[in-house]
Design a protein around this motif. Structure first.
Motif, short mmCIF file in Angstrom:
data_model
loop_
_atom_site.label_atom_id
_atom_site.label_comp_id
_atom_site.label_asym_id
_atom_site.label_seq_id
_atom_site.Cartn_x
_atom_site.Cartn_y
_atom_site.Cartn_z
N CYS A 100 5.11 13.84 4.00
CA CYS A 100 5.75 14.12 5.29
C CYS A 100 6.89 15.07 5.00
O CYS A 100 7.87 14.71 4.35
CB CYS A 100 6.30 12.85 5.93
N ASP A 101 6.73 16.29 5.49
CA ASP A 101 7.70 17.34 5.22
C ASP A 101 7.87 17.47 3.71
O ASP A 101 6.91 17.73 3.01
CB ASP A 101 9.02 17.08 5.96
N ASP A 102 9.05 17.20 3.18
CA ASP A 102 9.26 17.36 1.74
C ASP A 102 9.29 16.03 1.00
O ASP A 102 9.70 15.97 -0.15
CB ASP A 102 10.56 18.14 1.50
N ARG A 103 8.84 14.96 1.65
CA ARG A 103 8.89 13.64 1.02
C ARG A 103 7.48 13.08 0.84
O ARG A 103 6.60 13.32 1.66
CB ARG A 103 9.72 12.69 1.88
N GLU A 104 7.32 12.32 -0.22
CA GLU A 104 6.06 11.62 -0.45
C GLU A 104 6.27 10.13 -0.23
O GLU A 104 7.28 9.57 -0.65
CB GLU A 104 5.55 11.85 -1.88
N LEU A 105 5.29 9.53 0.42
CA LEU A 105 5.31 8.09 0.67
C LEU A 105 4.03 7.48 0.14
O LEU A 105 2.94 8.03 0.34
CB LEU A 105 5.36 7.79 2.17
N ASP A 106 4.14 6.35 -0.52
CA ASP A 106 2.99 5.54 -0.84
C ASP A 106 2.93 4.47 0.25
O ASP A 106 3.81 3.60 0.32
CB ASP A 106 3.12 4.87 -2.21
N LEU A 107 1.92 4.58 1.11
CA LEU A 107 1.75 3.58 2.17
C LEU A 107 0.94 2.43 1.61
O LEU A 107 -0.17 2.61 1.11
CB LEU A 107 1.04 4.20 3.37
N LEU A 108 1.52 1.24 1.67
CA LEU A 108 0.83 0.01 1.29
C LEU A 108 0.29 -0.58 2.58
O LEU A 108 1.05 -1.11 3.40
CB LEU A 108 1.80 -0.96 0.60
N LEU A 109 -1.00 -0.46 2.79
CA LEU A 109 -1.64 -0.81 4.06
C LEU A 109 -2.14 -2.25 4.00
O LEU A 109 -3.12 -2.55 3.31
CB LEU A 109 -2.79 0.15 4.33
N TRP A 110 -1.44 -3.12 4.70
CA TRP A 110 -1.81 -4.53 4.75
C TRP A 110 -2.72 -4.74 5.96
O TRP A 110 -2.26 -4.74 7.10
CB TRP A 110 -0.56 -5.42 4.86
N ASP A 111 -4.01 -4.88 5.70
CA ASP A 111 -5.02 -5.10 6.73
C ASP A 111 -5.10 -6.60 6.96
O ASP A 111 -5.70 -7.33 6.18
CB ASP A 111 -6.35 -4.50 6.23
N LEU A 112 -4.46 -7.04 8.05
CA LEU A 112 -4.39 -8.48 8.32
C LEU A 112 -5.63 -8.95 9.07
O LEU A 112 -6.19 -8.22 9.89
CB LEU A 112 -3.15 -8.80 9.16
N SER A 113 -6.03 -10.17 8.80
CA SER A 113 -7.17 -10.73 9.52
C SER A 113 -6.89 -10.68 11.02
O SER A 113 -5.75 -10.78 11.46
CB SER A 113 -7.42 -12.17 9.09
N MET B 231 9.07 10.74 -7.62
CA MET B 231 8.58 9.38 -7.39
C MET B 231 8.48 9.14 -5.89
O MET B 231 9.44 9.35 -5.17
CB MET B 231 9.55 8.39 -8.03
N ALA B 232 7.34 8.70 -5.44
CA ALA B 232 7.13 8.46 -4.01
C ALA B 232 7.78 7.14 -3.61
O ALA B 232 7.79 6.16 -4.36
CB ALA B 232 5.63 8.40 -3.71
N GLU B 233 8.32 7.14 -2.41
CA GLU B 233 8.85 5.91 -1.82
C GLU B 233 7.67 5.06 -1.39
O GLU B 233 6.64 5.58 -0.98
CB GLU B 233 9.70 6.23 -0.60
N LYS B 234 7.82 3.75 -1.44
CA LYS B 234 6.77 2.83 -1.01
C LYS B 234 7.16 2.22 0.32
O LYS B 234 8.30 1.76 0.47
CB LYS B 234 6.52 1.75 -2.05
N ARG B 235 6.22 2.20 1.26
CA ARG B 235 6.45 1.58 2.56
C ARG B 235 5.27 0.69 2.91
O ARG B 235 4.12 1.11 2.82
CB ARG B 235 6.62 2.63 3.66
N LYS B 236 5.58 -0.53 3.30
CA LYS B 236 4.57 -1.49 3.72
C LYS B 236 4.25 -1.27 5.19
O LYS B 236 5.14 -1.24 6.03
CB LYS B 236 5.09 -2.92 3.49
N VAL B 237 2.96 -1.13 5.49
CA VAL B 237 2.47 -0.98 6.86
C VAL B 237 1.53 -2.13 7.14
O VAL B 237 0.57 -2.35 6.39
CB VAL B 237 1.70 0.36 7.04
N CYS B 238 1.79 -2.88 8.20
CA CYS B 238 0.88 -3.95 8.60
C CYS B 238 -0.02 -3.45 9.73
O CYS B 238 0.45 -2.85 10.69
CB CYS B 238 1.66 -5.19 9.05
N VAL B 239 -1.31 -3.70 9.56
CA VAL B 239 -2.32 -3.30 10.54
C VAL B 239 -2.74 -4.57 11.27
O VAL B 239 -3.31 -5.49 10.67
CB VAL B 239 -3.51 -2.61 9.84
N LEU B 240 -2.44 -4.61 12.57
CA LEU B 240 -2.63 -5.81 13.39
C LEU B 240 -3.60 -5.54 14.54
O LEU B 240 -3.67 -4.42 15.03
CB LEU B 240 -1.31 -6.24 14.02
N GLY B 241 -4.27 -6.59 15.00
CA GLY B 241 -5.12 -6.47 16.18
C GLY B 241 -6.07 -7.65 16.27
O GLY B 241 -6.15 -8.48 15.36
N ALA B 242 -6.80 -7.69 17.37
CA ALA B 242 -7.79 -8.74 17.58
C ALA B 242 -8.93 -8.58 16.57
O ALA B 242 -9.10 -7.52 15.95
CB ALA B 242 -8.34 -8.67 19.01
#
Length: 173
Positions: free
Chosen positions: A48-61, A1-12
């Motif tokens: 990543c190496d021996d681990r799986e991650l589900d990246l939850l990509l939050w594309d912010l306005s 089971m992959a770990e879930k990690r929230k990633v916020c994508v920020l910028g102008a």
């Protein structure tokens, strides 16, 4: 089971956040995107190496003179991808301001800067001094092109590795 990690994508506004997320999550690029209102979420599984991650990509306005980023969306994030447009110098200041606001809300988080639009070298406005300033702020700086795909995998991989090496929270949704 992959770990879930929230990633916020920020910028102008207009720096290419949606384009980077689409290139990374779905391997696509389009010349025309609608401006993101609020947040859109994409996912992608990475190894990543021996681990799986589900990246939850939050594309912010994006932030511009008419709209502020909803920094409250950063709560629960495990990492930040800060997107700066290499062809517009002022987006460095916006990026640094958003990074500081995100840190004030969510604490210290692994953060990577994507200097985007690296395919437009003739119009490049970011110099070594600006890149050094970003590094002094504790940010890993990469160059990306959502259009060509150059550096996109590397930027997200660097962030995933940084999140695995930190105490960044697992996403519990």
């Amino acid at each position: 089971m992959a770990e879930k990690r929230k990633v916020c994508v920020l910028g102008a506004t207009g720096v290419g956040k949606t384009s980077l997320v689409a290139r990374f999550a779905r391997s696509i690029f389009s010349e025309s995107y609608l401006t993101t209102i609020g947040v859109t979420i994409e996912t992608r599984r990475v190894r990543c190496d021996d681990r799986e991650l589900d990246l939850l990509l939050w594309d912010l306005s994006g932030e511009d003179e008419f709209q502020d980023v909803q920094i409250s969306y950063v709560r629960g994030a495990a990492g930040l991808l800060l997107v700066i447009d290499g062809t517009r110098r002022f987006t460095v200041e916006t990026g640094l301001r958003l990074h500081a606001a995100a840190r004030a809300t969510a604490g210290e988080l692994p953060s990577v800067v994507a200097l985007n639009k690296a395919d437009l070298t003739a119009a490049w406005e970011i110099d070594e001094a600006a890149e050094a300033r970003l590094r002094r702020a504790g940010l890993l700086v990469t160059r990306t092109s959502a259009k060509t795909g150059a550096g996109v995998e590397g930027a997200f991989s660097a962030l995933a590795r940084a999140m695995l090496g930190s105490d960044a929270p697992l996403w519990r949704g």
